[in-house]
Every structure is written in C-alpha cells, then in structure tokens.
Design an enzyme around this catalytic site. Sequence first.
Site, PDB file in Angstrom:
ATOM      1  CG  ASP A   1      -2.314   0.612   0.840  1.00  0.00           C
ATOM      2  OD1 ASP A   1      -2.339   1.780   0.448  1.00  0.00           O
ATOM      3  OD2 ASP A   1      -3.343  -0.086   0.942  1.00  0.00           O
TER       4      ASP A   1
ATOM      5  CG  HIS B   1      -4.451   2.390  -2.005  1.00  0.00           C
ATOM      6  ND1 HIS B   1      -4.376   3.242  -0.933  1.00  0.00           N
ATOM      7  CD2 HIS B   1      -5.778   2.278  -2.292  1.00  0.00           C
ATOM      8  CE1 HIS B   1      -5.599   3.623  -0.563  1.00  0.00           C
ATOM      9  NE2 HIS B   1      -6.474   3.058  -1.380  1.00  0.00           N
TER      10      HIS B   1
ATOM     11  CG  ASP C   1      -8.756  -0.072  -3.003  1.00  0.00           C
ATOM     12  OD1 ASP C   1      -7.757  -0.589  -3.551  1.00  0.00           O
ATOM     13  OD2 ASP C   1      -8.741   0.309  -1.814  1.00  0.00           O
ATOM     14  CD  GLU C   2     -10.087   4.083  -0.945  1.00  0.00           C
ATOM     15  OE1 GLU C   2     -10.940   4.619  -0.220  1.00  0.00           O
ATOM     16  OE2 GLU C   2      -9.047   3.572  -0.497  1.00  0.00           O
TER      17      GLU C   2
ATOM     18  CD1 TRP D   1     -14.392  -1.847  -1.996  1.00  0.00           C
ATOM     19  CD2 TRP D   1     -14.377  -0.445  -0.263  1.00  0.00           C
ATOM     20  NE1 TRP D   1     -13.854  -0.654  -2.433  1.00  0.00           N
ATOM     21  CE2 TRP D   1     -13.832   0.233  -1.383  1.00  0.00           C
ATOM     22  CE3 TRP D   1     -14.463   0.244   0.949  1.00  0.00           C
ATOM     23  CZ2 TRP D   1     -13.398   1.554  -1.330  1.00  0.00           C
ATOM     24  CZ3 TRP D   1     -14.023   1.562   1.004  1.00  0.00           C
ATOM     25  CH2 TRP D   1     -13.498   2.205  -0.131  1.00  0.00           C
TER      26      TRP D   1
HETATM   27  C1  ACM Z   1     -10.973  -0.290   0.823  1.00  0.00           C
HETATM   28  O1  ACM Z   1     -11.423  -0.280   1.980  1.00  0.00           O
HETATM   29  N1  ACM Z   1     -10.341   0.764   0.347  1.00  0.00           N
HETATM   30  C2  ACM Z   1     -11.111  -1.444  -0.029  1.00  0.00           C
END
Ligand code: ACM
Length: 536
Positions: free
Chosen positions: A199, A270, A332-333, A399
């Site tokens: 991350d 990330h 994600d993100e 999620w």
């Molecule tokens: C997450 O909680 N960003 C998958």
Amino acid sequence: MKQSKLLFLILLFFQLSFAQNFELALIPKPQSVKLKNGFFTLDSNSIIIPLSPELNFVSIGLERTPTLSQKKLLYQIAILGKSKKLRKSKNSIFLKTDSTLQHKDEYVLEITKKHILIRGRESGVYYGLVSLMQLIEMHSGAETNVNIPCCKIQDYPSFEWRGMHLDCSRHFFPIDFIKKYIDLLALYKMNVFHWHLTDDQGWRIEIKKYPKLTEIGAWRNGSQQGKYNEQKFDTLSYGGFYTQDEIKQIVNYANNRHITIVPEIEMPGHSLAALASYSNLGCKDTLVQVAKGWGVFDDVYCPTDATFDFLENILSEVMNLFPSKYIHIGGDECPKLRWKKSEFCQQLMKTEGLKDEHELQSYFIRRIEKFVNSKGRQIIGWDEILEGGLAPNAAVMSWRGESGGIEAAKQKHKVVMTPGSHCYFDHYQFKPDSLEPIAIGGFTSVEKVYSYNPIPDTLTENEKKYILGAQGNVWTEYILTPAQVEYMALPRMSALAEVLWLGEKKGIFQDFRLRLIQHFKLLDKLKVNYAKHILN
Ligand code: ACM
C-alpha cells in the site's frame, strides 16, 4: 395428559434445548447436533488413531499454544501401524476417510461412551477435529480426565469463502503474530486469509527482482498519530517486510490448517511505496515518498509497458509463492488526476479507443488479468474494478456496500461480500466511541455482524450462486499492535464465522451470545486480547 406431566415435558424440552446450547458451546454452531445420554471420558491413555493412512498427518494445528498442548493427544496422531490392539484401544479417537458424504468439507463426529469417531474427507476430518478440540477445551477443568457429552454431530460449511483480511502495510505485524492470527481463523473454521501486503505506507513482501521495494518501499520516515483531522505525525523510521522464506513458511502453516492465503498486490492506486522505490513507474517525474499519513494519493502507476513489465514480474514471484487460485490486485481508490494530465495516457486512450479514465483503469486491470489468467490463476479486486467495464474473468470484492457485488453477480462474476456496514472490523464496536481506543469511524457491533446475510434478496436464485461468501476486513491505520488487532477482530470474527458456516440455519443472537461467553474461556487460554462488550 395431566397438567403436571405436561409441565414436566415442557420443562424437559427447555432443559434439553438449553443443554444443547450450554453443553455444546461450539462456534460456529454445527448444522445438526443430536445429544445422547452419558459421557466419553478422555484420559491419559486416549490417543488419536487414523484408520485411513491418508489421515496420518491430519493435525489440529494448535501445537504452538503451550496452554492447549497439555492435552498432547490432540496434537499428536498415533500412526496405526500393524497392531490390532491399537484398533481396540479404549477411550480413543478414530479418524476415518468417508468420501460418500454430500459436501466437500462435511464431517460426522460421533461421541459414544466408549470411543469417538470422526469421518469425512481430509478437510472434513480436520473440521471435525477442530470441533472436538473446542469441546475438550470447553469441558476440561483442573482434573486430567475430561468428560465430553455423547452426541452425533453432522456438519458442513454453507459458504466456500469464509475470510479474514489483515492490512500489514499501514502497520507491520511480525510472523509470529501472523501465525497466531491464522490459528484464530482455524479455530473458527475460516478458510481464507486475505493478506494485504502492499500500500502507500509500506511494501511488505520481498521481491527478488526488485530489491528496492523492500530497501526503500518498506520504510517510512514517520507515521500519522492520533485522529485523522489532527494531522499529527511523528518522525520515527517505521517499517518491515516478510522475506520469501518467511512467506513460504506461512503459506505452509496456513495450508496445514486448510486455509488459503490470497495475497493482495495493490494497483493502479495505493502504490506510493512502489513509486518511491522505482520512480519511473509514475506519470510524473517528481519523486514521491512512502506515505506517512493515511488516505488516498494522486500518484499512481502510469499504464506504460515499463509498469506492466514490472507488475508482471512481481506477480510471477507472488504466484510462485502463493498457490491460491485467486490473486488480489486491489483496484480501489485510484484517483485519475495524473492520467488526465498525462500526454502518454491521453494518447494511449485514443489508440485503444477508451472514452475516459475509468475505461483506462479497466484497460489496466484487463491487461493484468490476461497475464494472471495465462498462469492459470484468477484475479479478484475491490468493486471499483467494475467501473469502465469488468475484466472478463474477474471476481469482485464488494466493500462500498453490496451494490458492487450485486452488479457483479448479475454479470455472472464471482463475488465476496465485505460491505463496510457489517464487515469492516476497523470500525468502532461499542458506543460511546469516546470510551474506545481511536478507530477509523463507523459502528459495527458483534450483534450487527451476526445479523449479516451475505446473499442479497434482490438476486435471482441463479445469481445468488455467484456469492462465494464474505470476509471481515482489518485495516490498520489506527491499529498499531497485535493486541489491538485481536481486540478489533474478536469476537466479531467469531460472529462472521458462524454466519458463513451456518448460512440459512443461523439462529438468534442471544443463542450465539451464550456460546460466545463460554468461548471466552478458550480465548483466555489462547491469550487473546478479545473485546468483552457483549458481557454487559
Ligand atoms: C478499501 O477499503 N479501500 C477497499
């Protein structure tokens, strides 16, 4: 019927049903339990005898817990050998392969006054041993002999993905604790450990081809302290990583407990720890640092050939270490700012006919999927991988609520449910928050976890088949120590384990709660720092 007789029968009924719950404080509760009269006495002569040679090596896997290993027999399997006498051993536990049972992981555990028999396929026999271990530990006191109630248990899991996640990037946890965490999963018959290894705040897995990932990427020059809005930081160097030898050891350790480890290598977002190590992989020439604070960052991998070569080489090493069918690629993100401003990205979008940056993210994930599939594996990613179009074979981890999972199931993709509302164990578990250690926010009590049903009503019967199960996530921005991981994970993990094992047969919370309170004795023996709010 006379009134007194009726009253007696009613009392007997309540006593028996209470006895079931009370006597057999198993978590997860088995699909079927028939209590019988009498007790089996486990004594110092009792041994475990595999009647099928392939079961010689089935072990309960709690050898490293000194307080439990007093009951040596559970952890040492007698090899049957040729002795007929052994077969007749009194007070012993027999294991037998039975491939006729309907479910892959099913077991039958019969406890009579004279012996105990566990049958099933190898995984089933293992789960039967875990149930037996719980019974022995629940019924053992100061004296050497243990009396276990006679019964017949017929049992199997309802969901195939019974997972727990642990973020080892925001905070790093030593190998010994990873083993303890895996033991706790095993205790509750969970079977997937999702290991979040990379991350922004630290790269935690040795990659032989790219040593700077751990020389530079595994370390940060300080960490965020306290609540997010305070924006306070210390200046201490913080980090660590797992060597490939350690990872092999852990994979083997989990495998012995019928647990698959799904590694997560985050992309395209990330990824600051990787970009700090290899600065040519971003879209901008500025140097970035391993993040000290929590959140989402604009610098992400640029979708160049150099990035894909890098990630494919990493994934090759990862797939050599982890035999799991699924490899988690994050997804994600991922902010799109750098891609919007990058000439390279805009040109690539034109060449590939991609209408926006979401489609560029989809291009990224599809290209990685193609590589992972070429090695015979499947990708799984957070629900953002739906945006811009789902890669053809990808599984989705939902999620941001359940909507991503619902959408994926409708598109005939496999789904693991981890909605923040019920499955984020980094949330507060008790109100008022002010009495609790700082957490990320939210509120997810044990009772709320227990109320979860991973199968949304809105799906058709056919679509429901795509829900593999669910998973509890333990993100560690605000979790600094192993003891704090235990406090956040337990007993919420025990509740989720029962949800996933029992499926439609799950009962009321109060029944679970009574068994859970008895389980605290076992967690004490295992020296687990669990949360005790349900006692109040
Ligand atoms: C997450 O909680 N960003 C998958």
